[in-house]
Design a protein around this motif. Sequence first.
Motif, PDB file in Angstrom:
ATOM      1  N   ALA A  12       0.834  -1.210   0.000  1.00  0.00           N
ATOM      2  CA  ALA A  12       0.000   0.000   0.000  1.00  0.00           C
ATOM      3  C   ALA A  12       0.865   1.255   0.000  1.00  0.00           C
ATOM      4  O   ALA A  12       0.604   2.206  -0.742  1.00  0.00           O
ATOM      5  CB  ALA A  12      -0.937  -0.008   1.204  1.00  0.00           C
ATOM      6  N   GLU A  13       1.911   1.244   0.805  1.00  0.00           N
ATOM      7  CA  GLU A  13       2.812   2.400   0.854  1.00  0.00           C
ATOM      8  C   GLU A  13       3.501   2.607  -0.493  1.00  0.00           C
ATOM      9  O   GLU A  13       3.615   3.725  -0.983  1.00  0.00           O
ATOM     10  CB  GLU A  13       3.857   2.201   1.948  1.00  0.00           C
ATOM     11  CG  GLU A  13       4.789   3.375   2.112  1.00  0.00           C
ATOM     12  CD  GLU A  13       5.802   3.145   3.226  1.00  0.00           C
ATOM     13  OE1 GLU A  13       6.935   3.630   3.079  1.00  0.00           O
ATOM     14  OE2 GLU A  13       5.458   2.486   4.236  1.00  0.00           O
ATOM     15  N   SER A  70      -4.240   3.558   0.665  1.00  0.00           N
ATOM     16  CA  SER A  70      -4.451   3.071   2.030  1.00  0.00           C
ATOM     17  C   SER A  70      -4.419   1.539   1.990  1.00  0.00           C
ATOM     18  O   SER A  70      -4.607   0.926   0.935  1.00  0.00           O
ATOM     19  CB  SER A  70      -5.796   3.546   2.581  1.00  0.00           C
ATOM     20  OG  SER A  70      -6.857   2.879   1.920  1.00  0.00           O
ATOM     21  N   SER A  98      -6.613  -0.524   3.160  1.00  0.00           N
ATOM     22  CA  SER A  98      -7.923  -1.071   2.773  1.00  0.00           C
ATOM     23  C   SER A  98      -8.160  -0.939   1.268  1.00  0.00           C
ATOM     24  O   SER A  98      -8.676  -1.861   0.635  1.00  0.00           O
ATOM     25  CB  SER A  98      -9.051  -0.410   3.564  1.00  0.00           C
ATOM     26  OG  SER A  98      -9.091   0.973   3.307  1.00  0.00           O
ATOM     27  N   GLN A  99      -7.767   0.195   0.670  1.00  0.00           N
ATOM     28  CA  GLN A  99      -7.925   0.357  -0.779  1.00  0.00           C
ATOM     29  C   GLN A  99      -7.051  -0.656  -1.532  1.00  0.00           C
ATOM     30  O   GLN A  99      -7.485  -1.267  -2.506  1.00  0.00           O
ATOM     31  CB  GLN A  99      -7.525   1.772  -1.222  1.00  0.00           C
ATOM     32  CG  GLN A  99      -8.491   2.850  -0.824  1.00  0.00           C
ATOM     33  CD  GLN A  99      -7.919   4.228  -1.167  1.00  0.00           C
ATOM     34  OE1 GLN A  99      -6.747   4.505  -0.936  1.00  0.00           O
ATOM     35  NE2 GLN A  99      -8.769   5.077  -1.727  1.00  0.00           N
TER      36      GLN A  99
END
Length: 156
Positions: A27-28, A33, A35-36
């Motif tokens: 995600a990073e 995010s 969750s996305q």
Amino acid sequence: MIALDRFDLKILHDMQRDARLTLGQLAEGVSLSVSQCSRRLARLEREGVIQGYSLRLSAEALGLGVTAFIFLSMDKRLMGDPQGVVASLLERNEVIECHTVTGQHDFILKVCVESLSALSAFLANVVSPMEGLHDIATQVAMDTLKTNGPLSTQQE
């Protein structure tokens, strides 16, 4: 083909290079995010873009020092059950890839075995007796320069 945006492509790009990334790291890296990123990853899996996760092993470390490519030409008129013949090959542990191909041959097999004598035995005992076999050509890999290269995600 499904529509992939730049985030999907970045996820695929990063995951191909390191499938052990944690969801947080992924995600990073794609600037989403957790969750996305998780939802996108689940969608890519559900829609079959990501077909699975696997572990790559060293053939040499496992004593499989010979990689060979076997080209098969078949006479389908002489095959009682063409799909059964091919299915029996796919069940063999020595066969790590099998492709139907255009040109002079019908199939190409990639096999990994312990030695040249093991390859000879495989050809004699498994391949040669195949129903409908017309021709066999075998090439032994001298060295492997690249395997399992990442698919292009047009991000590079």
